[in-house]
Scaffold this motif. Structure first.
Motif, PDB file in Angstrom:
ATOM      1  N   ARG A 147       0.806  -1.310  -0.300  1.00  4.19           N
ATOM      2  CA  ARG A 147      -0.066   0.083   0.146  1.00  4.19           C
ATOM      3  C   ARG A 147       0.838   1.259   0.042  1.00  4.19           C
ATOM      4  O   ARG A 147       0.536   2.423   0.485  1.00  4.19           O
ATOM      5  CB  ARG A 147      -0.951  -0.047   1.213  1.00  4.19           C
ATOM      6  CG  ARG A 147      -1.732  -1.330   1.009  1.00  4.19           C
ATOM      7  CD  ARG A 147      -3.030  -1.361   2.100  1.00  4.19           C
ATOM      8  NE  ARG A 147      -3.552  -2.674   2.117  1.00  4.19           N
ATOM      9  CZ  ARG A 147      -4.630  -3.080   1.248  1.00  4.19           C
ATOM     10  NH1 ARG A 147      -5.081  -2.096   0.386  1.00  4.19           N
ATOM     11  NH2 ARG A 147      -5.010  -4.322   1.272  1.00  4.19           N
TER      12      ARG A 147
ATOM     13  N   SER B 114      -3.770  10.312   2.707  1.00  3.36           N
ATOM     14  CA  SER B 114      -4.447   9.058   2.897  1.00  3.36           C
ATOM     15  C   SER B 114      -3.395   8.144   3.482  1.00  3.36           C
ATOM     16  O   SER B 114      -3.809   7.420   4.345  1.00  3.36           O
ATOM     17  CB  SER B 114      -4.645   8.573   1.493  1.00  3.36           C
ATOM     18  OG  SER B 114      -5.640   9.140   0.781  1.00  3.36           O
TER      19      SER B 114
ATOM     20  N   TYR C  20      -3.314   5.823   7.118  1.00  7.28           N
ATOM     21  CA  TYR C  20      -2.760   4.432   7.232  1.00  7.28           C
ATOM     22  C   TYR C  20      -1.959   4.453   8.625  1.00  7.28           C
ATOM     23  O   TYR C  20      -1.805   3.351   9.138  1.00  7.28           O
ATOM     24  CB  TYR C  20      -2.017   4.251   5.869  1.00  7.28           C
ATOM     25  CG  TYR C  20      -1.856   2.746   5.740  1.00  7.28           C
ATOM     26  CD1 TYR C  20      -2.995   1.595   5.745  1.00  7.28           C
ATOM     27  CD2 TYR C  20      -0.614   2.172   6.089  1.00  7.28           C
ATOM     28  CE1 TYR C  20      -2.687   0.394   5.498  1.00  7.28           C
ATOM     29  CE2 TYR C  20      -0.232   0.866   5.773  1.00  7.28           C
ATOM     30  CZ  TYR C  20      -1.304  -0.084   5.582  1.00  7.28           C
ATOM     31  OH  TYR C  20      -1.179  -1.369   5.516  1.00  7.28           O
TER      32      TYR C  20
ATOM     33  N   THR D  53      -9.303   8.748  -4.649  1.00  6.92           N
ATOM     34  CA  THR D  53     -10.593   8.267  -3.882  1.00  6.92           C
ATOM     35  C   THR D  53     -10.196   6.618  -3.758  1.00  6.92           C
ATOM     36  O   THR D  53     -10.222   5.956  -2.558  1.00  6.92           O
ATOM     37  CB  THR D  53     -11.780   8.425  -4.716  1.00  6.92           C
ATOM     38  OG1 THR D  53     -12.177   9.572  -4.970  1.00  6.92           O
ATOM     39  CG2 THR D  53     -12.900   7.717  -3.928  1.00  6.92           C
ATOM     40  N   GLU D  54      -9.745   6.199  -4.786  1.00  7.02           N
ATOM     41  CA  GLU D  54      -9.171   4.644  -4.705  1.00  7.02           C
ATOM     42  C   GLU D  54      -8.176   4.342  -3.789  1.00  7.02           C
ATOM     43  O   GLU D  54      -8.287   3.354  -2.975  1.00  7.02           O
ATOM     44  CB  GLU D  54      -8.866   3.975  -6.062  1.00  7.02           C
ATOM     45  CG  GLU D  54     -10.159   3.807  -7.145  1.00  7.02           C
ATOM     46  CD  GLU D  54      -9.551   3.427  -8.376  1.00  7.02           C
ATOM     47  OE1 GLU D  54      -9.777   2.340  -8.842  1.00  7.02           O
ATOM     48  OE2 GLU D  54      -8.999   4.396  -9.124  1.00  7.02           O
TER      49      GLU D  54
ATOM     50  N   ARG E 199      -7.437   6.310  -1.257  1.00 10.49           N
ATOM     51  CA  ARG E 199      -7.770   6.567   0.351  1.00 10.49           C
ATOM     52  C   ARG E 199      -8.701   5.415   0.832  1.00 10.49           C
ATOM     53  O   ARG E 199      -8.315   4.960   1.996  1.00 10.49           O
ATOM     54  CB  ARG E 199      -8.801   8.025  -0.130  1.00 10.49           C
ATOM     55  CG  ARG E 199      -9.232   8.469   1.204  1.00 10.49           C
ATOM     56  CD  ARG E 199     -10.167   9.507   1.394  1.00 10.49           C
ATOM     57  NE  ARG E 199      -9.886  10.625   0.405  1.00 10.49           N
ATOM     58  CZ  ARG E 199     -10.300  11.353  -0.358  1.00 10.49           C
ATOM     59  NH1 ARG E 199     -11.790  11.395  -0.305  1.00 10.49           N
ATOM     60  NH2 ARG E 199     -10.062  12.435  -1.095  1.00 10.49           N
ATOM     61  N   ARG E 200      -9.273   4.840  -0.132  1.00 12.14           N
ATOM     62  CA  ARG E 200     -10.039   3.752   0.299  1.00 12.14           C
ATOM     63  C   ARG E 200      -8.975   2.578   0.704  1.00 12.14           C
ATOM     64  O   ARG E 200      -9.371   1.734   1.657  1.00 12.14           O
ATOM     65  CB  ARG E 200     -11.164   3.279  -0.889  1.00 12.14           C
ATOM     66  CG  ARG E 200     -12.255   2.064  -0.481  1.00 12.14           C
ATOM     67  CD  ARG E 200     -13.024   1.867  -1.619  1.00 12.14           C
ATOM     68  NE  ARG E 200     -13.675   3.055  -2.107  1.00 12.14           N
ATOM     69  CZ  ARG E 200     -13.566   3.319  -3.435  1.00 12.14           C
ATOM     70  NH1 ARG E 200     -13.192   2.702  -4.178  1.00 12.14           N
ATOM     71  NH2 ARG E 200     -14.253   4.355  -3.727  1.00 12.14           N
ATOM     72  N   ALA E 201      -8.032   2.422  -0.110  1.00 10.01           N
ATOM     73  CA  ALA E 201      -7.235   1.157  -0.033  1.00 10.01           C
ATOM     74  C   ALA E 201      -6.214   1.427   1.377  1.00 10.01           C
ATOM     75  O   ALA E 201      -5.831   0.453   1.671  1.00 10.01           O
ATOM     76  CB  ALA E 201      -6.209   1.120  -1.204  1.00 10.01           C
TER      77      ALA E 201
ATOM     78  N   ARG F  31      -7.346   3.237   4.190  1.00 11.17           N
ATOM     79  CA  ARG F  31      -8.136   3.752   5.299  1.00 11.17           C
ATOM     80  C   ARG F  31      -7.808   3.050   6.614  1.00 11.17           C
ATOM     81  O   ARG F  31      -7.664   3.583   7.619  1.00 11.17           O
ATOM     82  CB  ARG F  31      -9.509   3.652   4.963  1.00 11.17           C
ATOM     83  CG  ARG F  31     -10.397   4.148   6.030  1.00 11.17           C
ATOM     84  CD  ARG F  31     -11.852   4.337   5.756  1.00 11.17           C
ATOM     85  NE  ARG F  31     -11.996   5.518   4.918  1.00 11.17           N
ATOM     86  CZ  ARG F  31     -12.593   5.287   3.472  1.00 11.17           C
ATOM     87  NH1 ARG F  31     -13.018   4.214   3.093  1.00 11.17           N
ATOM     88  NH2 ARG F  31     -12.631   6.658   2.752  1.00 11.17           N
ATOM     89  N   ARG F  32      -7.597   1.596   6.530  1.00  5.67           N
ATOM     90  CA  ARG F  32      -7.364   0.756   7.619  1.00  5.67           C
ATOM     91  C   ARG F  32      -6.311  -0.217   7.311  1.00  5.67           C
ATOM     92  O   ARG F  32      -5.979  -0.652   6.109  1.00  5.67           O
ATOM     93  CB  ARG F  32      -8.559   0.041   8.097  1.00  5.67           C
ATOM     94  CG  ARG F  32      -9.835   0.711   8.203  1.00  5.67           C
ATOM     95  CD  ARG F  32      -9.586   1.211   9.761  1.00  5.67           C
ATOM     96  NE  ARG F  32     -10.814   1.913  10.422  1.00  5.67           N
ATOM     97  CZ  ARG F  32     -11.011   3.173  10.404  1.00  5.67           C
ATOM     98  NH1 ARG F  32     -10.128   3.981   9.781  1.00  5.67           N
ATOM     99  NH2 ARG F  32     -12.136   3.662  10.756  1.00  5.67           N
TER     100      ARG F  32
END
Length: 508
Positions: free
Chosen positions: A369, A400, A404, A469-470, A472-474, A476-477
């Motif tokens: 990531r 982002s 993480y 956006t993708e 950020r989603r990848a 997030r956690r």
């Protein structure tokens, strides 16, 4: 710094990534950290790059932290001076100065398998840290090509990121090497004062007009009184760039119309057909970073400017181009980029297996990531492999990665005790395989150019092949299944005691 100082987190670098990490740590309630900076002030690339004309090619309201909006940007595209001042403002606003360790260049970082911590040797002493956040950035170490005869050049030589402000260029014969983002700002800034300017061009760039203007007092007043208006402005700038991503990553043929706009931009200023042909790229627009300037082409059309081939050698005070053109010069300015895919900091990081990060990445940079490298526990990088952008603001990607980082530290707290996380090689491979598969149809792979996005083997280890956006989603956690958990043994002896720094499953 204090002798044998220990901190929970050591942040390396004080540019946007490092200062952003420091702010996020404080917002997470973590104050046991330091920011190690090799220079005498904060700012990163916006401190180092102070050449004439230096400015950002991302709109001001998008090139700032979402948590630190700045209503008083003076121009739609900000100059270096204002961006650096913004970073100083962020440093003061969030009380970061007590955490700064300036003039503290990191010489070596070594992972301690027994104590599960990093030993960091700097020019001002040694300290240890549970976690290292490396935010040195890919645009921090200038690259000067190995040019035959350069050592014998009798005049001044410097890189654009190490500008010699004591040198008076008036009337000088100046060679500018390179045609990237820095060169197209430097050339029009110095052209009126130099005696002669020779631009050594290996590959011409695509250049679109820079629609820059002063932001009116009324606009700034509105952004101060109604902050939501600045948020809307930022949102629109972000949204437009998100919509553009498809053309770069999935449908490069759609960029043909943009090429026509760039050609018209050139034709307005360059009337000489031969020069226009020399300045017209032979690759798809977007394959290299699209540059923005409304003054570059007019400067090249001036009578004291020559555009020749790439620099091949130096003979005394004569610079020789690949096309055989010779130019007598007094000053050589290299605008030749940075060590991006071979970052020197990687040679100073020694992981759990006793090898450097540079050795681990000898076949190309790889990180889970964009943050975690296998074999380097509790080490994270900001703006790591495949996190760069070709058309939007890197601040979005940095934020982002900060999310993480924050969740990474939370997971360590939940696990408890002296614990570390080491990215599983299989997880790193799976992530990078997906990234490289998506990369195959992007303009950076199909556009027909060789760019600084590519490493020595031709792999794009720099750019993110998707939307912000993708990403950020990848990020997030943190998914603990992608990591191995390392723990120090319990402080007991006997048959049940395991080796120091043993690994366990994610559920441990």
């Amino acid at each position: 710094m204090a002798e044998h100082e220990h901190v929970r987190v050591a942040v390396i670098g004080s540019g946007f990534g490092g200062l952003g990490a420091a702010v996020r740590l404080r917002r997470e309630g973590i104050t046991d950290f330091v920011v190690l900076e090799r220079a005498g002030s904060v700012g990163g690339t916006w401190r180092d790059n102070s050449y004439p004309g230096c400015a950002c090619d991302v709109p001001s309201h998008l090139y700032s932290f979402s948590f630190a909006p700045h209503p008083d940007w003076p121009r739609t595209f900000s100059g270096q001076r204002h961006i650096r001042a913004y970073l100083e403002h962020v440093t003061d606003l969030f009380g970061l100065r007590p955490h700064l360790r300036l003039d503290s260049e990191v010489k070596l970082m070594t992972w301690d398998n027994e104590n599960l911590r990093w030993t960091i040797e700097t020019t001002r002493g040694t300290l240890t840290a549970d976690v290292v956040v490396s935010a040195t950035g890919p645009l921090s170490d200038p690259k000067i090509p190995d040019v035959p005869g350069l050592d014998s050049f009798p005049g001044k030589v410097f890189h654009s990121a190490r500008w010699d402000h004591d040198l008076d260029l008036r009337g000088k014969r100046v060679a500018v090497i390179g045609t990237g983002a820095s060169a197209i700002q430097i050339v029009p800034a110095i052209q009126p004062q130099v005696g002669r300017l020779t631009l050594f061009q290996r590959t011409p760039p695509w250049v679109l007009p820079r629609v820059d203007r002063a932001i009116s007092g009324a606009e700034r007043w509105l952004h101060r009184r109604l902050p939501v208006t600045a948020q809307i402005r930022r949102g629109l700038l972000w949204g437009i760039r998100e919509l553009q991503v498809q053309a770069f990553t999935k449908r490069p043929d759609e960029l043909g119309l943009v090429e026509q706009l760039a050609k018209r931009n050139m034709a307005r200023a360059i009337k000489d057909p031969a020069l226009r042909a020399r300045l017209t790229p032979d690759y798809r627009i977007g394959c290299k970073r699209i540059l923005l300037s409304s003054t570059y082409y007019p400067a090249l059309a001036r009578p004291n400017v020559d555009v020749v081939g790439g620099l091949s050698e130096i003979r005394g005070s004569t610079a020789v181009a690949a096309d055989g053109t010779e130019a007598e010069v007094d000053v050589i300015i290299f605008s030749t980029g940075f060590h991006v895919t071979d970052m020197p900091i990687a040679e100073r990081v020694v992981g759990a297996e006793g090898i450097t990060l540079a050795e681990s990445w000898k076949n190309g940079m790889r990180a889970l990531r964009g943050a975690s490298a296998a074999g380097f526990p509790n080490w994270m990088t900001i703006i790591g492999p495949n996190t760069g952008l070709g058309n939007s603001s890197m601040i979005l990607m940095i934020e982002s990665q900060l999310s993480y980082m924050a969740d990474y530290l939370r997971q360590l707290d939940v696990l408890g005790g002296r614990t570390a996380l080491d990215a599983r090689p299989a997880a790193v491979d799976a992530w990078n395989d997906r990234v490289q598969e998506r990369m195959k149809r992007t303009v950076w792979s199909t556009g027909g150019c060789t760019s600084w996005y590519l490493d020595a083997s031709g792999r794009n280890t720099t750019i993110w092949p998707g939307t912000t956006t993708e990403f950020r989603r990848a990020t997030r956690r943190v998914d603990l299944a992608e990591y191995e958990v390392l723990r120090t043994p319990a402080p007991v002896s006997g048959p049940g005691a395991g080796p120091a720094g043993r690994k366990s499953g994610a559920a441990a």
